[in-house]
Design a protein around this motif. Structure first.
Motif, short mmCIF file in Angstrom:
data_model
loop_
_atom_site.label_atom_id
_atom_site.label_comp_id
_atom_site.label_asym_id
_atom_site.label_seq_id
_atom_site.Cartn_x
_atom_site.Cartn_y
_atom_site.Cartn_z
N VAL A 107 -2.67 -20.96 1.99
CA VAL A 107 -2.82 -19.55 2.36
C VAL A 107 -1.81 -19.19 3.44
CG1 VAL A 107 -4.42 -17.86 3.35
CG2 VAL A 107 -5.26 -19.55 1.73
N LEU A 137 -6.63 -11.76 -0.37
CA LEU A 137 -7.39 -12.94 0.03
C LEU A 137 -8.85 -12.73 -0.34
CD1 LEU A 137 -6.06 -13.91 3.57
CD2 LEU A 137 -5.54 -14.95 1.39
N LYS A 145 -10.62 -15.52 6.78
CA LYS A 145 -9.68 -14.64 6.09
C LYS A 145 -9.23 -13.51 7.01
CE LYS A 145 -12.59 -13.66 2.83
NZ LYS A 145 -13.78 -14.44 3.13
N SER A 146 -10.18 -12.89 7.68
CA SER A 146 -9.87 -11.77 8.56
C SER A 146 -9.03 -12.21 9.75
CB SER A 146 -11.15 -11.10 9.05
OG SER A 146 -11.85 -10.55 7.97
#
Length: 195
Positions: A107, A137, A145-146
């Motif tokens: 990622v 995402l 993720k945030s």
């Protein structure tokens, strides 16, 4: 919350939508006219700008001389930057994105490629293929993720972080809002327009 800013003279067009700025000015009440002035009540306010500074630079404003003054050339000759260690620079750069988050190397590599961007291609018939990379995402709650996206938005000069209510389809492109002063409906750009 938003507030109107009145800029005059050389302050006009010093920034563009989406820029993060610092404004020095005078907080004033807008004068009411007609029946609203007689009835009183809440009066709209605005800031009369005296100075305006952009917090984040645009890519074209960043000069190489700024970086060359900050580079310690003795550090570049140490074994840390030796030839055998620079072979995997892509992985090392990806790990430097949000270093407080362990793992998620794939990622982070995708986010690094998004930051750097691709190459715009111009085809022989005249059409263009954009080199921008977009990322979606998705995953379980609580896997940072945030946090990753917030970190990347701080790195990018024009990055804007949106989530939740502000990221509806309409909220990303544009929104119709009522102007407090004139009671007219106006169109405001969303996060994609500002970025």
């Amino acid at each position: 919350r938003t507030i109107k800013v009145h800029a005059r003279g050389e302050l006009v067009q010093k920034c563009s939508p989406g820029d993060r700025i610092q404004i020095t000015g005078i907080f004033l009440q807008a004068p009411l006219q007609g029946m609203k002035a007689l009835l009183g009540g809440n009066t709209p306010t605005y800031i009369e700008a005296l100075d305006l500074q952009r917090n984040k630079k645009r890519y074209q404003d960043i000069e190489f001389e700024e970086f060359s003054r900050q580079i310690d050339y003795d550090l570049l000759t140490t074994p840390f930057f030796s030839a055998d260690r620079t072979n995997d620079m892509f992985t090392r750069l990806a790990k430097s994105i949000a270093p407080e988050i362990f793992g998620m190397e794939d990622v982070k590599k995708a986010l690094l490629l998004m930051l750097v961007g691709g190459v715009t291609k111009e085809l022989h018939e005249g059409s263009k293929i954009r080199g921008d990379i977009n990322i979606c995402l998705m995953g379980d709650p609580g896997i940072a993720k945030s946090q990753l996206l917030r970190y990347v938005s701080m790195l990018s000069p024009r990055g804007i972080y949106t989530s939740g209510k502000g990221s509806s389809g309409v909220g990303l492109t544009a929104a119709v809002v009522k102007d407090a002063l004139t009671n007219e409906l106006v169109l405001e750009g969303g996060a994609l327009v500002l970025a």
